[in-house]
Design a protein around this motif. Structure first.
Motif, PDB file in Angstrom:
ATOM      1  N   PRO A   1     -22.776 -38.141 -84.842  1.00  0.00           N
ATOM      2  CA  PRO A   1     -22.121 -37.610 -83.646  1.00  0.00           C
ATOM      3  C   PRO A   1     -20.868 -38.421 -83.309  1.00  0.00           C
ATOM      4  O   PRO A   1     -20.797 -39.618 -83.565  1.00  0.00           O
ATOM      5  N   VAL A   2     -19.884 -37.746 -82.718  1.00  0.00           N
ATOM      6  CA  VAL A   2     -18.607 -38.376 -82.377  1.00  0.00           C
ATOM      7  C   VAL A   2     -18.227 -37.975 -80.958  1.00  0.00           C
ATOM      8  O   VAL A   2     -18.407 -36.816 -80.557  1.00  0.00           O
ATOM      9  N   LEU A   3     -17.702 -38.950 -80.216  1.00  0.00           N
ATOM     10  CA  LEU A   3     -17.171 -38.693 -78.874  1.00  0.00           C
ATOM     11  C   LEU A   3     -15.813 -39.370 -78.781  1.00  0.00           C
ATOM     12  O   LEU A   3     -15.646 -40.517 -79.201  1.00  0.00           O
ATOM     13  N   ILE A   4     -14.826 -38.646 -78.224  1.00  0.00           N
ATOM     14  CA  ILE A   4     -13.486 -39.203 -78.027  1.00  0.00           C
ATOM     15  C   ILE A   4     -13.171 -39.160 -76.542  1.00  0.00           C
ATOM     16  O   ILE A   4     -13.304 -38.100 -75.903  1.00  0.00           O
ATOM     17  N   GLU A   5     -12.770 -40.295 -75.987  1.00  0.00           N
ATOM     18  CA  GLU A   5     -12.418 -40.385 -74.577  1.00  0.00           C
ATOM     19  C   GLU A   5     -10.996 -40.903 -74.433  1.00  0.00           C
ATOM     20  O   GLU A   5     -10.494 -41.606 -75.317  1.00  0.00           O
ATOM     21  N   ASP A   6     -10.346 -40.554 -73.305  1.00  0.00           N
ATOM     22  CA  ASP A   6      -9.000 -41.070 -73.071  1.00  0.00           C
ATOM     23  C   ASP A   6      -9.084 -42.475 -72.496  1.00  0.00           C
ATOM     24  O   ASP A   6     -10.178 -43.040 -72.338  1.00  0.00           O
TER      25      ASP A   6
ATOM     26  N   ASP B   1     -25.275 -32.822 -76.837  1.00  0.00           N
ATOM     27  CA  ASP B   1     -26.608 -33.405 -76.678  1.00  0.00           C
ATOM     28  C   ASP B   1     -26.814 -34.639 -77.569  1.00  0.00           C
ATOM     29  O   ASP B   1     -27.945 -34.983 -77.903  1.00  0.00           O
ATOM     30  N   ALA B   2     -25.727 -35.291 -77.944  1.00  0.00           N
ATOM     31  CA  ALA B   2     -25.836 -36.413 -78.889  1.00  0.00           C
ATOM     32  C   ALA B   2     -26.383 -37.682 -78.257  1.00  0.00           C
ATOM     33  O   ALA B   2     -26.738 -38.619 -78.961  1.00  0.00           O
ATOM     34  N   GLY B   3     -26.442 -37.754 -76.955  1.00  0.00           N
ATOM     35  CA  GLY B   3     -27.023 -38.925 -76.298  1.00  0.00           C
ATOM     36  C   GLY B   3     -26.058 -40.068 -76.085  1.00  0.00           C
ATOM     37  O   GLY B   3     -26.484 -41.224 -75.978  1.00  0.00           O
ATOM     38  N   PHE B   4     -24.760 -39.789 -76.020  1.00  0.00           N
ATOM     39  CA  PHE B   4     -23.808 -40.851 -75.701  1.00  0.00           C
ATOM     40  C   PHE B   4     -23.980 -41.278 -74.244  1.00  0.00           C
ATOM     41  O   PHE B   4     -24.384 -40.468 -73.394  1.00  0.00           O
ATOM     42  N   PRO B   5     -23.676 -42.520 -73.919  1.00  0.00           N
ATOM     43  CA  PRO B   5     -23.788 -42.973 -72.529  1.00  0.00           C
ATOM     44  C   PRO B   5     -22.831 -42.201 -71.626  1.00  0.00           C
ATOM     45  O   PRO B   5     -21.829 -41.640 -72.075  1.00  0.00           O
ATOM     46  N   ASP B   6     -23.129 -42.194 -70.307  1.00  0.00           N
ATOM     47  CA  ASP B   6     -22.235 -41.528 -69.368  1.00  0.00           C
ATOM     48  C   ASP B   6     -20.967 -42.361 -69.179  1.00  0.00           C
ATOM     49  O   ASP B   6     -20.820 -43.461 -69.717  1.00  0.00           O
ATOM     50  N   ASP B   7     -20.029 -41.815 -68.368  1.00  0.00           N
ATOM     51  CA  ASP B   7     -18.716 -42.460 -68.216  1.00  0.00           C
ATOM     52  C   ASP B   7     -18.842 -43.893 -67.723  1.00  0.00           C
ATOM     53  O   ASP B   7     -18.213 -44.811 -68.267  1.00  0.00           O
ATOM     54  N   ARG B   8     -19.654 -44.109 -66.696  1.00  0.00           N
ATOM     55  CA  ARG B   8     -19.762 -45.445 -66.102  1.00  0.00           C
ATOM     56  C   ARG B   8     -20.380 -46.432 -67.100  1.00  0.00           C
ATOM     57  O   ARG B   8     -19.926 -47.562 -67.245  1.00  0.00           O
TER      58      ARG B   8
ATOM     59  N   ALA C   1     -25.469 -52.277 -80.045  1.00  0.00           N
ATOM     60  CA  ALA C   1     -25.957 -52.183 -81.424  1.00  0.00           C
ATOM     61  C   ALA C   1     -26.066 -50.741 -81.885  1.00  0.00           C
ATOM     62  O   ALA C   1     -26.116 -50.475 -83.084  1.00  0.00           O
ATOM     63  N   ASN C   2     -26.102 -49.792 -80.946  1.00  0.00           N
ATOM     64  CA  ASN C   2     -26.319 -48.392 -81.295  1.00  0.00           C
ATOM     65  C   ASN C   2     -25.037 -47.574 -81.360  1.00  0.00           C
ATOM     66  O   ASN C   2     -25.059 -46.422 -81.771  1.00  0.00           O
TER      67      ASN C   2
ATOM     68  N   VAL D   1     -22.163 -43.095 -83.482  1.00  0.00           N
ATOM     69  CA  VAL D   1     -23.517 -43.651 -83.386  1.00  0.00           C
ATOM     70  C   VAL D   1     -23.807 -44.497 -84.624  1.00  0.00           C
ATOM     71  O   VAL D   1     -23.530 -44.074 -85.754  1.00  0.00           O
ATOM     72  N   THR D   2     -24.368 -45.691 -84.423  1.00  0.00           N
ATOM     73  CA  THR D   2     -24.754 -46.572 -85.541  1.00  0.00           C
ATOM     74  C   THR D   2     -26.242 -46.898 -85.497  1.00  0.00           C
ATOM     75  O   THR D   2     -26.689 -47.823 -86.180  1.00  0.00           O
ATOM     76  N   GLU D   3     -26.994 -46.170 -84.701  1.00  0.00           N
ATOM     77  CA  GLU D   3     -28.422 -46.463 -84.558  1.00  0.00           C
ATOM     78  C   GLU D   3     -29.153 -46.340 -85.886  1.00  0.00           C
ATOM     79  O   GLU D   3     -30.062 -47.126 -86.188  1.00  0.00           O
TER      80      GLU D   3
END
Length: 603
Positions: free
Chosen positions: A245-250, A262-269, A280-281, A300-302
């Motif tokens: 999974p990949v997420l890109i933020e500004d 639904d990849a389970g990335f942390p929220d913005d905060r 580690a994940n 993700v590196t889990e």
């Protein structure tokens, strides 16, 4: 009994020597490790010459001492003890010199017929008795061009005088041993070089494959950008390439592309905190533009760390993302410049600019012939050096939202504020607080302690009304800031009497009004250093309760009473009368903002 002639015995001895030398040569040719070669040399010397013990001594890596590296008949304990506790020191300046050191230094054999009769051998007498030898000879191993490369040491258990012929034979054997030793070392070095070449060749093939695959990855990501997939398309393509999974933020932490909701990335905060502490994940890659971080790619590196090829793919994605953001930013800046020019001319009210304002706005997708509500937005809690960047981030979010609407709102930065002109047909009424609050939240910076304040006024039904509407909106924002009312949305209806007064076309009337009501009080404070205006402002904010006013000002209630009496004398107003109190409260609020409100344009 068969008797052999001396000639026959000599021939056999020669064959035995040749066979022994051949064995050494074959061992070297077979590329045996160095230690077996040295052991064979020692065994050959012992067998050919009838010695009980033999050893081959070589300089250690430091070149400061000789150590036993090959042996025949010598016990492991003796070898370890000599090498560790009684090493043969080279270049020794004091004390007795060992026979081996002398042979290595001089390049000539050194023989001792009886070690017990030689005082200089005393340091090694104990280990000699333990090993069981009484006489010894040390013959240098000579290599052409290199000099002495080691010694061949031979030992007998009894007293023995080493004759010239014996020494000569040992010298011949030592010469062959030196050749074998040098050849073995060269073969070992060659084997190491060959192994290094094999590894290098393998690495080059790996790098070639990696480059070919890397070019393919770069091409695929570039194709996504060229086809208009944008940052979301880059995230989706990268996710397929690395099977993660990949997420890109500004740079503000807003998500601008993700492969799987639904990849389970942390929220913005949480992501903001993890960028500093790491995880580690998850692994984060910065996206740089002109050496500034404009975005970040999360993966993700889990399940395991990224492979070199996967890392290369993400690095390519950072480059493509940077180029895509540059393209978007360039287009945005061009759009903002044109929108800003239209809005500046509209709010400035210059007649020559207003003649073409409708056509210019229409080319940008905006219809100024319909009624609008003006929303003015100001930022608080942002450092002055960061304000431009935060305004642009807010405008970017508002423009992205506005681009989905029809009729399209006009949004731009005017001075140090964001101004949004909302077509009234978008709203259920001209005071739709829900839409204004939504715009305010989009304008708010994502930085800690930063807030946005919004003031809306409408409807605006003609081109000539825009300059007056902006002056009153700007004045209201100034008033809210001075009163400490930030992080809120208000309409002019919410401001009551002040809202009506702020809509006066000529702000000089406000200045005259506040001067007429509070001028004597202000001049009294300036000439005498008193705090009558501060006391009056606190008195109204405390609900006109003297005890609460004294507590807020941290003075005695009698002091408050004295100041209020002085204010009433200077203004000729009775604070107990509601109409007089309302006049002074209005004059106080208007005085706080009139000087900072934009002056009307000269038409």
């Amino acid at each position: 009994m068969t008797h052999r002639s001396p000639g026959a015995q000599g021939s056999l001895e020669i064959h035995r020597w040749l066979d022994s030398v051949r064995a050494i040569t074959q061992t070297v040719v077979a590329a045996q490790p160095l230690t077996p070669v040295l052991d064979l040399i020692a065994d050959t010397a012992a067998g050919l010459m009838g010695y009980e013990f033999c050893g081959v001594l070589l300089p250690d890596p430091s070149g400061q001492r000789l150590t036993i590296e090959g042996s025949s008949g010598l016990s492991r304990e003796y070898i370890d003890q000599v090498n560790a506790d009684h090493p043969v020191l080279l270049n020794q300046s004091a004390g007795p010199e060992a026979p081996s050191s002398k042979a290595f230094r001089t390049g000539a054999p050194v023989a001792i017929a009886d070690i017990q009769a030689e005082p200089q051998f005393a340091p090694w007498g104990g280990v000699a008795r333990e090993q069981g030898y009484r006489s010894m000879i040390s013959v240098p191993l000579l290599e052409s061009g290199q000099g002495v490369i080691g010694t061949l040491n031979c030992y007998r258990s009894g007293i023995h005088k080493f004759g010239q012929q014996e020494i000569a034979l040992l010298a011949v054997l030592a010469d062959h041993a030196a050749i074998a030793l040098t050849t073995s070392r060269l073969r070992s070095a060659e084997a190491i070089r060959m192994e290094e070449l094999v590894l290098l060749n393998r690495e080059l093939h790996t790098q070639r494959d990696l480059l070919e695959k890397s070019e393919d990855i770069h091409q695929k990501l570039t194709d996504i950008a060229l086809r208009g997939g944008g940052v979301p398309g880059i995230a989706a393509a990268l996710s397929i390439l690395i099977s993660r999974p990949v997420l890109i933020e500004d740079s503000q932490g807003a998500v601008i592309g993700r492969s799987d909701p639904d990849a389970g990335f942390p929220d913005d905060r949480t992501r903001t905190g993890m960028r500093d502490e790491g995880s580690a994940n998850f692994k984060v890659f910065p996206v740089l533009l002109n050496e500034s971080e404009v975005a970040r790619i999360w993966t993700v590196t889990e399940a395991g760390p990224l492979t070199p090829l996967e890392t290369r793919a993400v690095e390519h994605a950072t480059v493509i993302t940077s180029l895509e953001l540059l393209r978007v930013r360039t287009a945005e800046e061009a759009q903002w410049r044109l929108q800003g020019e239209v809005l500046n001319d509209l709010l400035g009210g210059e007649p020559s600019a207003l003649d073409t304002i409708h056509a210019r706005a229409e080319r940008l997708g905006h219809d100024l012939s319909i009624d609008h509500t003006m929303v003015g937005l100001s930022l608080s809690g942002v450092a002055q050096g960061d304000k431009d960047a935060c305004l642009q981030q807010g405008l970017r979010r508002i423009n992205a939202w506005a681009s989905t609407l029809k009729p399209r709102p006009l949004c731009a930065i005017h001075h140090d504020r964001i101004v949004v002109l909302l077509p009234t047909s978008l709203e259920s009424s001209t005071t739709d607080a829900t839409m204004v609050e939504r715009i305010r939240k989009m304008a708010a910076s994502r930085r800690p302690h930063a807030t946005a304040t919004a003031v809306s006024r409408g409807p605006i039904t003609g081109i000539s009304m825009y300059p007056r509407a902006y002056r009153s909106t700007s004045g209201a924002l100034n008033m809210l800031a001075l009163a400490g009312r930030t992080d809120t949305s208000v309409t002019f209806d919410d401001l009551g009497l002040l809202g009506l007064l702020l809509q006066l076309d000529d702000s000089s009337q406000l200045l005259r009004y506040t001067e007429r009501s509070l001028g004597p009080v202000r001049r009294h404070d300036e000439s005498r250093g008193t705090e009558l205006l501060k006391t009056l402002r606190t008195y109204f904010s405390a609900g006109q309760i003297s005890m609460d006013t004294a507590r807020l000002l941290q003075v005695h209630p009698n002091t408050v009473a004295q100041r209020l009496r002085r204010i009433q004398t200077l203004t000729q107003k009775d604070l107990s009368r509601p109409d007089h109190a309302m006049d002074l409260a209005a004059a106080l609020s208007i005085g706080d903002i009139a000087d900072t409100s934009p002056q009307p344009a000269q038409v």
